[in-house]
Design a protein around this motif. Structure first.
Motif, short mmCIF file in Angstrom:
data_model
loop_
_atom_site.label_atom_id
_atom_site.label_comp_id
_atom_site.label_asym_id
_atom_site.label_seq_id
_atom_site.Cartn_x
_atom_site.Cartn_y
_atom_site.Cartn_z
N SER A 2 0.80 -1.29 -0.06
CA SER A 2 -0.10 0.10 -0.01
C SER A 2 0.92 1.32 0.05
CB SER A 2 -0.88 -0.06 1.09
OG SER A 2 -0.42 0.23 2.35
N SER A 3 0.22 2.27 -0.69
CA SER A 3 1.10 3.48 -0.78
C SER A 3 0.30 4.21 0.57
CB SER A 3 0.91 4.36 -1.74
OG SER A 3 -0.59 4.31 -2.17
N THR A 25 -9.09 9.51 -1.75
CA THR A 25 -8.75 9.33 -2.98
C THR A 25 -8.71 7.84 -3.34
OG1 THR A 25 -6.52 9.22 -2.78
CG2 THR A 25 -7.52 11.55 -3.27
N ARG A 26 -8.12 7.38 -4.15
CA ARG A 26 -8.25 5.95 -4.55
C ARG A 26 -6.64 5.56 -3.91
NH1 ARG A 26 -7.78 4.43 -10.70
NH2 ARG A 26 -7.36 2.28 -9.85
N ARG A 27 -5.95 6.33 -3.13
CA ARG A 27 -4.67 6.26 -3.06
C ARG A 27 -4.35 5.66 -1.56
NH1 ARG A 27 -1.10 11.20 -5.77
NH2 ARG A 27 -1.94 10.62 -7.97
N ASP A 36 -7.04 -0.89 -7.26
CA ASP A 36 -5.68 -0.46 -6.87
C ASP A 36 -5.73 1.06 -6.79
OD1 ASP A 36 -5.77 -0.37 -9.77
OD2 ASP A 36 -3.47 -0.83 -9.61
N ASP A 37 -4.57 1.57 -6.53
CA ASP A 37 -4.36 2.91 -6.60
C ASP A 37 -4.01 3.29 -7.97
OD1 ASP A 37 -1.62 2.38 -7.29
OD2 ASP A 37 -0.87 3.62 -5.50
N GLY A 43 -5.07 -0.04 -3.55
CA GLY A 43 -6.10 0.96 -3.37
C GLY A 43 -6.98 1.11 -2.17
N ASN A 60 -9.43 -1.00 4.69
CA ASN A 60 -9.45 0.19 4.06
C ASN A 60 -10.28 1.11 4.76
OD1 ASN A 60 -7.56 -0.43 1.73
ND2 ASN A 60 -9.66 -0.79 0.70
N ARG A 242 -5.74 9.33 -9.44
CA ARG A 242 -6.36 9.85 -8.24
C ARG A 242 -7.50 9.34 -7.69
NH1 ARG A 242 -5.61 16.40 -6.81
NH2 ARG A 242 -5.22 15.72 -4.64
N GLN A 255 -14.41 6.01 -3.84
CA GLN A 255 -14.05 6.94 -2.70
C GLN A 255 -15.09 7.56 -2.02
OE1 GLN A 255 -12.38 7.91 -6.13
NE2 GLN A 255 -14.20 8.76 -6.81
#
Length: 262
Positions: A2-3, A25-27, A36-37, A43, A60, A242, A255
């Motif tokens: 994950s970011s 956002t998706r990140r 995913d992101d 994501g 999440n 994004r 989101q």
């Protein structure tokens, strides 16, 4: 992998100091492709209904929960106009509604989107907050007006709103029935002009128009007496790194836009 989570903090002049708001956002989550992101890492999909594994969505949602004073009051959104009070929602309850309001500190209103328009509301004294999910059907049916009415019934004074990430005016191609639906609801010549300005004919496609959902929402909010309207600068379709976008990707995540009284 994950970011780091990335949030949008609304640029919302005049937002009361006792009100918190953010848009995800998706990140920054754990969901794999296609949730995913957009850059090969996990994501932050928050939707339980899109095919993602439940344990991913739960993780999440915990990432988002850690940023908040309480658990978000998730809704089962159906493109309708029902508004619920989050203080009356049980811990395990997921009501069928497309907007929620709160007058209680720590109770978090939330709506999920992936091209539809999220609108966050508060009154200038920070006594009442709300979140609404407005796709074109819900927007035309009056979900924003219903939210405004419910907030006023709950004691809100002068209202303001912020429009979160949605499909932009250069991406939202619609048929003649959508344009006619909004034109039929315009109350006078001024309203007709506002609605017509939100639709641009598509060259080479008779009857097709590009619709500005932000412009349509501004018109309806102003008509309902909400004069301070901010946001409306993002396009979910155009920014794949994004935002999630159903129109762009089909199978995708969701989101969220959230608001609460501190």
């Amino acid at each position: 992998m994950s970011s780091l989570p990335q949030w949008l903090i609304p640029h919302w002049p005049g937002l009361p100091a006792n009100v918190g708001a953010l848009s995800t956002t998706r990140r920054g989550g754990v969901s794999p492709a296609p949730y995913d992101d957009g850059m090969g890492q996990g994501g932050l999909n928050l939707g339980t209904h899109v095919g993602d594994q439940p344990h991913n969505v739960a993780q999440n949602r915990e990432i988002v929960r850690a940023m908040l004073p309480g658990a978000p009051a998730w809704l089962s959104q159906v493109h309708g106009t029902t508004v619920v009070d989050v203080a009356r929602i049980g811990p395990q309850e997921v009501p069928e509604a497309d907007a929620s309001l709160s007058t209680v500190p720590g109770k978090v209103c939330v709506v999920m989107t992936a091209d539809c328009l999220p609108v966050l509301f508060c009154d200038v004294e920070g006594k009442v907050v709300a979140a609404a999910h407005a796709g074109w059907r819900g927007l035309a049916a009056g979900v924003l007006e219903n939210t405004v009415d419910a907030m006023r019934a709950a004691g809100a004074g002068e209202l303001m709103a912020w429009m979160g990430p949605a499909i932009g005016p250069y991406q939202f191609e619609v048929g003649p029935e959508v344009r006619q639906t909004f034109l039929s609801d315009a109350l006078d010549d001024s309203g007709v002009r506002h609605v017509e300005a939100a639709f641009t004919p598509v060259e080479g496609k008779p009857g097709k128009h590009l619709a500005d959902i932000y412009g349509l929402a501004r018109y309806r909010l102003h008509r309902a007496g909400v004069k301070q309207v901010h946001g409306g600068e993002f396009c979910t379709v155009s920014n794949s790194g994004r935002f999630y976008s159903f129109r762009r990707d089909g199978v995708t995540g969701r989101q969220a836009a959230l608001i609460w009284i501190k």
